[in-house]
Enzyme design. Structure first.
Site, PDB file in Angstrom:
ATOM      1  CB  SER A  61      16.333  16.210 -18.761  1.00 36.64           C
ATOM      2  OG  SER A  61      16.222  16.307 -20.160  1.00 36.64           O
TER       3      SER A  61
HETATM    4  N1  SAH Z   1      18.856  13.760 -23.510  1.00 38.61           N
HETATM    5  C1  SAH Z   1      19.806  14.819 -23.259  1.00 38.61           C
HETATM    6  C2  SAH Z   1      19.176  16.186 -23.135  1.00 38.61           C
HETATM    7  C3  SAH Z   1      18.725  16.665 -24.443  1.00 38.61           C
HETATM    8  S1  SAH Z   1      18.474  18.402 -24.593  1.00 38.61           S
HETATM    9  C4  SAH Z   1      20.664  14.527 -22.044  1.00 38.61           C
HETATM   10  O1  SAH Z   1      20.485  13.473 -21.423  1.00 38.61           O
HETATM   11  O2  SAH Z   1      21.549  15.337 -21.757  1.00 38.61           O
HETATM   12  C5  SAH Z   1      17.788  18.343 -26.213  1.00 38.61           C
HETATM   13  C6  SAH Z   1      18.795  18.067 -27.302  1.00 38.61           C
HETATM   14  O3  SAH Z   1      18.095  17.913 -28.509  1.00 38.61           O
HETATM   15  C7  SAH Z   1      19.824  19.153 -27.520  1.00 38.61           C
HETATM   16  O4  SAH Z   1      21.100  18.607 -27.398  1.00 38.61           O
HETATM   17  C8  SAH Z   1      19.546  19.617 -28.946  1.00 38.61           C
HETATM   18  O5  SAH Z   1      20.719  20.009 -29.653  1.00 38.61           O
HETATM   19  C9  SAH Z   1      18.915  18.378 -29.548  1.00 38.61           C
HETATM   20  N2  SAH Z   1      18.119  18.620 -30.749  1.00 38.61           N
HETATM   21  C10 SAH Z   1      17.311  19.670 -31.050  1.00 38.61           C
HETATM   22  N3  SAH Z   1      16.722  19.504 -32.248  1.00 38.61           N
HETATM   23  C11 SAH Z   1      17.169  18.318 -32.726  1.00 38.61           C
HETATM   24  C12 SAH Z   1      16.922  17.578 -33.920  1.00 38.61           C
HETATM   25  N4  SAH Z   1      16.111  18.021 -34.873  1.00 38.61           N
HETATM   26  N5  SAH Z   1      17.558  16.395 -34.068  1.00 38.61           N
HETATM   27  C13 SAH Z   1      18.394  15.909 -33.121  1.00 38.61           C
HETATM   28  N6  SAH Z   1      18.648  16.559 -31.960  1.00 38.61           N
HETATM   29  C14 SAH Z   1      18.049  17.742 -31.770  1.00 38.61           C
END
Ligand code: SAH
Length: 216
Positions: A61
């Protein structure tokens, strides 16, 4: 400009724009090296205020979004926090400086490994990555003082509310695939009280993952 000068400038802009408010959150931003949470080729953009690709169609993000969500979570030294969507591990690293322990659930195996590597490299100990479907939360270590969801969800899942302590706070982007509203919920004895903030765009939460396993 050197990375450290760019970092200083970015943080001063986040403060000037009102995204970073609390001195301890500012300190966490100063300490955590975002360049260690992005792929090598994007390191030079680590301190520009934008999301960056981390592989698997996912993104780390933008710093202002991490700042806003961290401030809304009102982190305390005694907090046990659950994050949904570890991605690069950066948000977890920021929180780990401010709370007691962070459990972070990630769906994508390759990103579990990426986050694990980044966190090891940057030297964090009070974070555990769990591979699984975060829409179900992480029952094993519940209840949590705070829950932060960093992928777009159509709703606040009942498991998240169940796994939150009374007076606990959840921050999540709630809405459709393309547009969400950053939503803050406080769990009261009678249910979840929510407040909607502004529009945001996160990568979507994926569902129907059924092979949850811990890799750490
Ligand atoms: N917080 C992260 C950014 C997250 S991007 C950072 O600091 O870099 C969103 C993430 O959510 C992705 O890595 C994606 O793979 C994950 N994601 C999507 N659906 C999900 C689910 N059902 N359970 C766990 N993670 C999930």
């Amino acid at each position: 400009m050197s990375l450290s000068r760019e970092k200083e400038y970015l943080i001063s802009e986040l403060i000037r724009n009102g995204y970073l408010k609390t001195p301890k959150v500012v300190k966490a931003f100063k300490i955590v090296p975002r360049e260690k949470f992005v792929p090598e080729k994007y390191k030079k953009f680590a301190y520009s205020d934008q999301p960056l690709p981390i592989g698997y169609g996912q993104t780390i993000s933008a710093p202002h979004m991490v700042a806003i969500m961290t401030e809304l979570l009102e982190p305390k030294k005694t907090d046990k926090v659950l994050e949904i969507g570890s991605g690069s591990g950066y948000q977890a690293a920021i929180l780990s400086r401010l709370v007691k322990f962070v459990y972070t659930v990630e769906f994508e195996k390759g990103l579990c490994e990426f986050a694990e590597k980044n966190l090891k490299n940057a030297g964090y100990r009070n974070i555990k990555i769990i591979r699984g479907d975060g829409s179900k939360g992480y029952q094993k270590e519940s209840p949590y003082d705070k829950i932060i969801v960093t992928c777009a969800s159509e709703k606040i899942f009942p498991e998240w509310i169940e796994q939150l302590k009374t007076n606990g706070i959840i921050v999540a982007p709630i809405g459709s695939h393309w547009s969400q509203t950053l939503t803050v919920g406080i769990k009261t004895k009678t249910g979840l009280q929510t407040k909607e903030y502004f529009n945001c765009v996160f990568v979507p939460l994926r569902k129907n993952y059924s092979d949850a396993e811990s890799i750490s």
